[in-house]
Design an enzyme around this catalytic site. Sequence first.
Site, PDB file in Angstrom:
ATOM      1  N   ARG A 114       0.902  -1.288   0.021  1.00  0.00           N
ATOM      2  CA  ARG A 114      -0.053   0.117  -0.213  1.00  0.00           C
ATOM      3  C   ARG A 114       0.766   1.307  -0.045  1.00  0.00           C
ATOM      4  NH1 ARG A 114      -3.156   2.845   3.845  1.00  0.00           N
ATOM      5  NH2 ARG A 114      -2.061   1.798   5.354  1.00  0.00           N
ATOM      6  N   LYS A 115       2.142   1.043  -0.264  1.00  0.00           N
ATOM      7  CA  LYS A 115       3.085   2.392  -0.245  1.00  0.00           C
ATOM      8  C   LYS A 115       3.059   2.859  -1.840  1.00  0.00           C
ATOM      9  CE  LYS A 115       6.181   0.400   3.152  1.00  0.00           C
ATOM     10  NZ  LYS A 115       7.531  -0.436   3.385  1.00  0.00           N
ATOM     11  N   THR A 116       1.569   3.668  -2.109  1.00  0.00           N
ATOM     12  CA  THR A 116       1.589   4.164  -3.104  1.00  0.00           C
ATOM     13  C   THR A 116       1.295   5.578  -3.038  1.00  0.00           C
ATOM     14  OG1 THR A 116      -0.776   3.760  -2.882  1.00  0.00           O
ATOM     15  CG2 THR A 116       0.304   1.951  -4.269  1.00  0.00           C
TER      16      THR A 116
END
Length: 287
Positions: free
Chosen positions: A134-136
């Site tokens: 989820r490191k977007t």
Amino acid sequence: MSRHASLLPISYARTIEDWLAEDIPSFDYGGYVVGDDVKVATLYCKSPGVLAGKPFFNEVFRQTGCTFEEGVEILPNEGKVVVAEVTGPGRRILMGERVALNILARCSGIASRARRLRTLADQNNFNGVVAGTRKTTPGFRLVEKYGMQVGGADTHRMDLSSMVMLKDNHIWATGSITRAVAEARAVAGFSIKIEVECQSETDAMEAIDAGADIVMLDNFKPEQLAVAAQSIKAKCQSFQKQVLIEASGGITEDTAAQYMGPGVDIISFGSMTQGVPHVDFSLKIAH
């Protein structure tokens, strides 16, 4: 068009409308200079990679009133190649140029890294899942997750509502893994999986006993991971419990092969989106 395009929600068109509005909040001075004569622009790719993001690129130019012809799926390893042509009023081509290129460059860069990681897994006979995280980028998640899909990787959870992931802060704030899992299950119900970030095999077994579906072995060294993963799977088998084991934390393209061992079901990579090199594209009007 790729079947992946059918995954996209209808809201992505509104997102692109917002991006175009952000780029032209008032007067388009350069567009005034160019005018409305019909032009043809060629999309070139100048670096190797996997082409991803075509639905977004196409939607940009649909909204600016242009038409387009698509080209190749996989970009070659050398030389400049023609990927597509865009036809329309000159100012409207340039109106969408930078937004379209930014989307294509980043989405293709992520797809390229995803493809390399999936290929590396296959070469090492790793049958587990290669996933992103989820490191977007805020506001750009849909494009980045789409790039993972095109590249052959798993997107992992899309957002906080897709799956429960209890990390160290959740556990510290709640007091224990057991309590955190119990409270999560009370509201998530039977249909949403619960994953717990674990710092040790002991943590993992507590999470499994509490009812976690997935345990993440976080920041384990490769040799520690191999021992812990197989030990956890053996214990679960003796207890007749099913659990997935995810390896995560600082794993890169260079070190990934060391983590692809028995007992590991999922390897997730923050590096699939963070610090990823973009694929180089340019859009040139014929003259």
